[in-house]
Design an enzyme around this catalytic site. Structure first.
Site, mmCIF file in Angstrom:
data_model
loop_
_atom_site.group_PDB
_atom_site.id
_atom_site.type_symbol
_atom_site.label_atom_id
_atom_site.label_comp_id
_atom_site.label_asym_id
_atom_site.label_seq_id
_atom_site.Cartn_x
_atom_site.Cartn_y
_atom_site.Cartn_z
ATOM 1 C CB SER A 178 9.427 -0.425 -3.617
ATOM 2 O OG SER A 178 8.132 -0.740 -4.089
ATOM 3 C CG ASP B 67 3.478 4.040 0.725
ATOM 4 O OD1 ASP B 67 3.000 2.962 0.312
ATOM 5 O OD2 ASP B 67 4.648 4.392 0.481
ATOM 6 C CG HIS C 120 5.658 0.812 -0.647
ATOM 7 N ND1 HIS C 120 5.562 2.097 -1.143
ATOM 8 C CD2 HIS C 120 6.339 0.096 -1.581
ATOM 9 C CE1 HIS C 120 6.165 2.162 -2.324
ATOM 10 N NE2 HIS C 120 6.648 0.953 -2.606
#
Length: 356
Positions: free
Chosen positions: A54, A334, A337
């Site tokens: 990610s 978050d 990330h």
């Protein structure tokens, strides 16, 4: 046309097409400056291939399982969610700018070979949740499968040997194997053995990418795992985490060993990308002078409780997250990330001769 009669699926399809158009045509612009001759790669790449998780994904992970397709992701850039796990750009976008190409198209669109010009500048195979092995996100292709996707395109002659010789790859798998181990209640005694397995597989994967013809491979080192908002304690983060140090030490040594083989007479085919050093420097200085300021670098802009993600809402429509007022003042987007400004700061440290 009465918009109230449009099906949710039709509206969703329009959103996907729009967001992908933005990714292909409105991505971060290539750098027009060449302040360091040929940069870290030693030549001017024309294509960028990306494999990872990610931190590098720009929209491969399916909408139905990825919170990255939900508001408020994308609020800084381009203004709507595009599948990036951030308020804006990801590591892939900033690396593309450094290389001098537009952000490569995602595999889920590029595998169809359209638009051809977009495919020719490279491709992003990274998926959120990916590891080198199967992770808790079972539907996500691991790094080996991502390389399989790449090899399938080569068999179809989408890229020629000359294309590959003018390309670089970015390999960014930085933690999902370990998060999965934690989730499955793995023991501390068994962690060193897992780390050795993970690093061994990373080395096999990056060598395979090189063997397929890519000229150089940039390999991300692990950031300090225990400094993620998800894992940080009231005492702060542990930058001396022995597990992270073991991972990075073994990976560095392995890359040096691969380079000593001088594949194609090139003694620097594999380059480490030191996320650990960049993250720790940013935590220590609360930003990067002249680039960013993060008053509390370990705090998330889009804060959630354990078990929920940024963008989640309840069945009654209540937001299950709280959003900061200014994402530019936060390093973490978050619990895991990085913000657009966070990635800009990381690249400003690791590639200081370029403008981001």
């Amino acid at each position: 046309m009465n918009i109230t009669k449009l099906t949710p699926w039709f509206l969703f399809s329009c959103l996907i097409l729009l967001s992908d158009y933005i990714k292909v045509n409105g991505s971060i612009s290539p750098s027009s400056e060449n302040t360091q001759k040929d940069g870290i790669f030693g030549f001017k790449p024309k294509k960028l291939f990306v494999f990872g998780d990610s931190y590098a994904d720009t929209g491969n992970t399916p909408f139905l399982i990825a919170p990255s397709w939900r508001f408020p992701n994308g609020i800084t850039f381009p203004g709507i969610p595009t599948g990036r796990f951030s308020d804006g750009r990801s590591s892939t976008d900033y690396l593309a700018k450094y290389v001098g190409v537009r952000t490569p198209i995602t595999h889920k669109w590029g595998k169809y070979g359209r638009p051809r010009l977009a495919v020719k500048r490279g491709m992003n195979f990274a998926y959120g949740g990916a590891g080198v092995f199967e992770t808790m996100f079972k539907l996500i292709p691991n790094a080996s499968v991502q390389i399989d996707f790449f090899e399938q395109l080569l068999r179809r002659n989408v890229y020629s040997p000359a294309d590959l010789n003018s390309s670089v790859a970015f390999f960014s798998i930085v933690g999902n194997d370990y998060l999965t181990y934690n989730r499955r209640n793995g023991t501390e005694q068994g962690r060193p053995a897992l780390i050795r397995r993970v690093v061994k597989q990373i080395l096999l994967d990056v060598k395979r990418i090189k063997d397929l013809g890519v000229r150089k491979v940039l390999v991300a080192l692990s950031p300090p795992q225990k400094c993620l908002p998800l894992l940080v304690t009231p005492k702060g983060c542990d930058t001396n985490d022995t597990s992270t140090h073991l991972h990075n030490s073994l990976l560095r040594k392995g890359l040096i060993k691969l380079n000593t083989k001088k594949i194609n007479n090139d003694d620097k085919s594999f380059l480490p990308f030191d996320l650990y050093n960049a993250f720790v420097t940013i935590f220590k200085n609360k930003g990067v002078p002249g680039v960013s300021t993060f008053p509390d670098p370990l705090k998330a802009c889009c804060a959630t409780k354990r078990g929920t993600s940024c963008g989640d809402i309840s069945l009654s429509g209540k937001k299950l997250y709280s959003l900061c007022e200014d994402p530019k003042s936060f390093f973490f987007w978050d619990n895991v990330h990085i913000t657009d400004q966070g990635w800009r700061s990381v690249f400003s440290i690791l590639l200081p001769d370029s403008q981001f």
